[in-house]
Design a protein around this motif. Structure first.
Motif, short mmCIF file in Angstrom:
data_model
loop_
_atom_site.label_atom_id
_atom_site.label_comp_id
_atom_site.label_asym_id
_atom_site.label_seq_id
_atom_site.Cartn_x
_atom_site.Cartn_y
_atom_site.Cartn_z
N GLU A 119 14.75 -1.67 -43.76
CA GLU A 119 13.94 -0.55 -43.74
C GLU A 119 12.79 -0.73 -42.80
N ARG A 120 12.02 -1.98 -42.65
CA ARG A 120 10.89 -2.36 -41.98
C ARG A 120 11.40 -1.93 -40.77
N LYS A 121 12.36 -1.87 -39.98
CA LYS A 121 12.55 -1.55 -38.68
C LYS A 121 12.08 0.01 -38.32
N GLN A 122 11.99 0.62 -39.32
CA GLN A 122 11.37 1.93 -39.27
C GLN A 122 10.02 2.32 -38.87
N VAL A 123 9.45 1.01 -39.12
CA VAL A 123 7.86 1.18 -38.96
C VAL A 123 7.60 0.19 -37.58
N ASP A 124 6.69 1.16 -36.74
CA ASP A 124 6.47 0.61 -35.35
C ASP A 124 5.38 -0.57 -35.65
N ASN A 125 5.71 -1.73 -35.16
CA ASN A 125 5.10 -2.92 -34.84
C ASN A 125 3.98 -2.95 -33.90
N VAL A 126 2.60 -2.57 -33.98
CA VAL A 126 1.75 -2.41 -32.80
C VAL A 126 0.95 -3.54 -32.92
N ALA A 127 0.91 -4.47 -31.89
CA ALA A 127 -0.02 -5.69 -31.52
C ALA A 127 -1.35 -5.18 -31.25
N HIS A 128 -2.46 -5.35 -32.09
CA HIS A 128 -3.78 -4.90 -31.84
C HIS A 128 -4.61 -5.59 -30.75
N ARG A 129 -4.66 -4.99 -29.88
CA ARG A 129 -5.22 -5.66 -28.54
C ARG A 129 -4.37 -6.93 -28.02
N GLY A 130 -3.11 -6.87 -28.29
CA GLY A 130 -2.15 -7.68 -28.14
C GLY A 130 -2.05 -8.71 -29.37
N ALA A 131 -1.37 -9.74 -29.12
CA ALA A 131 -1.26 -10.67 -30.45
C ALA A 131 -2.47 -11.41 -30.76
N THR A 132 -3.55 -10.92 -31.19
CA THR A 132 -4.97 -11.34 -31.01
C THR A 132 -5.12 -12.39 -32.13
N GLY A 133 -4.05 -12.42 -33.06
CA GLY A 133 -4.24 -13.52 -34.01
C GLY A 133 -4.17 -15.10 -33.46
N TYR A 134 -3.41 -15.00 -32.20
CA TYR A 134 -3.07 -16.16 -31.59
C TYR A 134 -3.61 -16.35 -29.98
N ALA A 135 -4.12 -15.00 -29.44
CA ALA A 135 -4.66 -15.20 -28.22
C ALA A 135 -5.75 -14.30 -28.00
N PRO A 136 -6.64 -14.56 -26.96
CA PRO A 136 -7.76 -13.77 -26.81
C PRO A 136 -7.45 -11.98 -26.50
N GLU A 137 -8.17 -11.29 -27.36
CA GLU A 137 -7.89 -9.94 -27.19
C GLU A 137 -8.01 -9.30 -25.97
N ASN A 138 -7.24 -8.29 -25.77
CA ASN A 138 -7.11 -7.56 -24.63
C ASN A 138 -7.08 -8.27 -23.23
N PHE B 21 -12.18 -17.92 -27.27
CA PHE B 21 -11.01 -18.09 -27.92
C PHE B 21 -10.51 -19.53 -28.13
N GLY B 22 -10.11 -20.27 -26.83
CA GLY B 22 -9.79 -21.46 -26.80
C GLY B 22 -9.62 -21.90 -25.68
N GLU B 23 -9.74 -23.10 -25.43
CA GLU B 23 -9.79 -23.75 -24.01
C GLU B 23 -8.58 -23.43 -23.13
N GLN B 24 -7.54 -23.29 -23.88
CA GLN B 24 -6.27 -23.28 -23.36
C GLN B 24 -6.32 -22.07 -22.49
N PHE B 25 -7.00 -21.01 -23.00
CA PHE B 25 -7.11 -19.47 -22.22
C PHE B 25 -8.23 -19.42 -21.02
N GLU B 26 -8.91 -20.65 -20.88
CA GLU B 26 -9.90 -20.61 -19.76
C GLU B 26 -9.28 -19.88 -18.47
N GLY B 27 -10.20 -18.82 -17.97
CA GLY B 27 -9.79 -18.26 -16.64
C GLY B 27 -9.00 -16.94 -16.98
N GLU B 28 -8.71 -16.46 -18.32
CA GLU B 28 -8.20 -15.26 -18.39
C GLU B 28 -9.27 -13.98 -17.93
N LYS B 29 -8.92 -13.11 -17.43
CA LYS B 29 -9.59 -12.03 -16.73
C LYS B 29 -9.54 -10.94 -17.88
#
Length: 276
Positions: free
Chosen positions: A32-51, A114-122
């Motif tokens: 039934e969970r497949k009937q719910v759209d999974n929307v990544a808020h500004r991307g997967a922002t729990g794990y990477a810098p938003e937008n 967000f984290g040094e591994q994301f340095e340079g994201e634009k």
């Protein structure tokens, strides 16, 4: 409107068949969970810098149904993706988005905070995101503070039209905002594209308010703190769908599953993953 008619017809059909489906659906299943759209808020922002591209790529990798993006405009007219109306929180710069040129915005580091591994994201551009992701994942476009950017509705509409994303066969584009007048305008500019209204105000959940929204909106998207089963039913009865935000815990996701929403907007797409 044609899109309203189609939604209404689908609702009527669902009401006809619902007594039969209830016989087989007494216990919720993972399916039934497949009937719910999974929307990544500004991307997967729990794990990477938003937008950022990093967050959006990760959302696609995590099998999100949609990425949610925030659109604003630079001083020299470029549509860019950033949530706040200033760059202070999510970049190494300072100042209002609308006071900075695209070159100035593009020179900022939007990842290191967000984290040094994301340095340079634009800071990405709107057209960059459309070209990179349309056809791969749905795109929920939030018009962020459109009152600050006169004419931004026409700009967004033009970018979508250039890519034939204003057509009904491209159903995975939705436009939303807290600015209801802006959404009324978008509905006129793009009559075949689903429109959503955002709110965290209970005053917007009255029968009168919902009826007004249903004249131009296809989605009613409240904060999860004001979601009730009654509200979900009211929204559905008016031919709209309901998506709720922002999920940052498994408990919040499970609550929204129980309420029967159509979409869950989350920083953690894995909390909404139907395969779990």
């Amino acid at each position: 409107m044609n899109k309203k008619f189609l939604v209404g017809a689908g609702l009527a059909f669902s009401l006809l068949v619902s007594p039969f489906s209830q016989v087989f659906a007494e216990q919720p299943t993972v399916g039934e969970r497949k009937q719910v759209d999974n929307v990544a808020h500004r991307g997967a922002t729990g794990y990477a810098p938003e937008n950022t591209i990093a967050a959006f790529d990760l959302a696609v990798e995590m099998k999100a149904d949609y990425i949610e993006i925030d659109v604003q405009r630079s001083k020299d007219g470029e549509l860019v993706l950033i949530h706040d109306t200033t760059v202070d929180r999510t970049t190494d710069g300072t100042g209002k988005v609308g006071d900075l040129t695209f070159e100035q915005l593009r020179s900022l580091d939007a990842g290191s905070w967000f984290g040094e591994q994301f340095e340079g994201e634009k800071i990405p551009t709107f057209d960059e995101i459309l070209d990179r992701y349309h056809g791969k994942v749905g795109i929920l476009v939030e018009m962020k503070s459109p009152e600050l950017y006169p004419g931004i509705e026409e700009q967004v509409a033009e970018e979508l039209k250039e890519r034939n994303l204003d057509k009904p066969q491209n159903e995975k584009i939705i436009i939303q905002s807290f600015n209801f007048d802006s959404m009324k305008k978008m509905d006129k500019l793009l009559p075949k594209v689903p429109i959503g209204v955002l709110t965290s105000n209970r005053a917007h959940t009255t029968p009168e308010a919902l009826q007004e929204f249903s004249t131009y909106a296809d989605w009613f998207n409240p904060s999860y703190g004001i979601v009730t089963k009654e509200l979900v039913n009211q929204v559905h009865s008016l031919g709209m769908q309901i998506g709720s935000w922002t999920v940052r815990s498994q408990e919040a996701a499970d609550f929204l599953f129980e309420m029967g929403v159509d979409a869950i907007i989350t920083d953690y797409p894995d909390y909404v993953d139907p395969r779990k």
